[in-house]
Design an enzyme around this catalytic site. Structure first.
Site, short mmCIF file in Angstrom:
data_model
loop_
_atom_site.label_atom_id
_atom_site.label_comp_id
_atom_site.label_asym_id
_atom_site.label_seq_id
_atom_site.Cartn_x
_atom_site.Cartn_y
_atom_site.Cartn_z
N SER A 151 0.79 -1.13 0.07
CA SER A 151 0.04 -0.28 0.23
C SER A 151 1.05 1.12 -0.33
O SER A 151 1.86 1.03 0.13
CB SER A 151 -1.18 0.22 1.32
OG SER A 151 -1.28 1.34 1.11
N TYR A 164 -1.80 -1.32 9.68
CA TYR A 164 -2.08 -0.91 8.94
C TYR A 164 -0.36 -0.42 8.33
O TYR A 164 0.17 -1.06 7.24
CB TYR A 164 -2.32 -0.31 8.08
CG TYR A 164 -3.21 -0.39 6.73
CD1 TYR A 164 -3.77 -1.78 6.37
CD2 TYR A 164 -2.79 -0.15 5.70
CE1 TYR A 164 -3.71 -1.88 4.95
CE2 TYR A 164 -3.13 -0.07 4.66
CZ TYR A 164 -3.39 -0.88 3.73
OH TYR A 164 -4.02 -1.34 2.85
#
Length: 266
Positions: A151, A164
């Site tokens: 990401s 995350y």
């Protein structure tokens, strides 16, 4: 004429290849599995949800492709080991691994309690699947392509998503480490870092707050979210022979978002 021939070859660039895609019951994983199958690959579709994985394989087969369902938690080392053995026994090879499974838990760092769950799903799973597929299939064959999905949160921090962010930064490091170690075996390891993309995690019922979503999209130079198809195309490119000399690449597929100076308003 040569362009037409190239396009015809490219349309089946994964013919006779076998791929595994984790977390492929929806979103980017589903789109990637369908694209690889459309272009000739046999695709093993992993997901925690048997109905979701089954639906993807049914869609592959309805279009004349080949696939199989692998139900299980991608973060479970035993699932990775059993799945790779099953695929290898059934098809005799594993050419492509797409490590896509991932979750996000939103909370301020001081209140964050899902550390183990997020790190195991987003980071440990990618190592487990990469290790077993490399040892059992790719190293013996002297070839293979692994594409890890991280990401842009693996390249810059996002507030209230510490698990995350840390896990996706880990995926970037994992990609580079494996690319360096396994290049001698003919294994290419690359990473796609999607920017904000239209999936259930962003636009679904449990997705982002609409106001926050608008603000995020407003900071993307291309002025829109990416699509799962656009992310799948980037993944498929890195898995293909067209990227035969690319390894250790960290590709931020983000509409220019990371190129924007954080102190400048759009």
């Amino acid at each position: 004429m040569s362009f037409i021939k190239h396009q015809e070859v490219d349309a089946m660039r994964f013919e006779d290849r076998v791929a595994i895609v984790t977390g492929a019951g929806g979103g980017i994983g589903r789109s990637t599995a369908l694209l690889l199958a459309d272009q000739g690959a046999v695709v093993a579709v992993n997901d925690l949800d048997p109905a979701a994985a089954g639906a993807v394989v049914a869609e592959i087969e309805a279009k004349g492709g080949k696939g199989c369902v692998i139900v299980g938690d991608a973060a479970d080392e035993a699932v990775a080991d059993e799945a790779s053995a099953r695929v290898l026994n059934a098809y005799g090879r594993i050419d492509i691994l797409v490590n896509n499974a991932g979750i996000s838990v939103v909370a301020p760092a001081e209140d964050f309690v899902a550390w183990d769950r997020v790190i195991r799903t987003n980071l440990y799973s990618q190592f487990y699947w990469s290790r077993v597929v490399a040892k059992t299939a790719m190293i013996p064959a002297g070839r293979g392509a692994i594409v890890n999905v991280a990401s842009i949160a693996g390249l810059a921090a996002v507030p209230n998503q510490i698990g995350y962010v840390v896990s996706k930064h880990g995926v970037v490091g994992l990609t580079r480490s494996l690319a360096v170690e396994w290049g001698r075996y003919g294994i290419r390891v690359n990473c796609v870092c999607p920017g904000i993309t239209a999936t259930d995690m962003t636009t679904g019922p449990t997705g982002m707050d609409p106001e926050r979503l608008r603000a995020r999209v407003g900071r993307v130079p291309l002025g829109r979210m990416g699509t799962v198809g656009e992310q799948a195309e980037a993944i498929a490119f890195l898995a293909s022979d067209a990227a035969s000399y690319l390894s250790g690449v960290i590709l931020n597929n983000d509409g220019g978002q990371l190129a924007l100076h954080s102190g400048v308003m759009m």
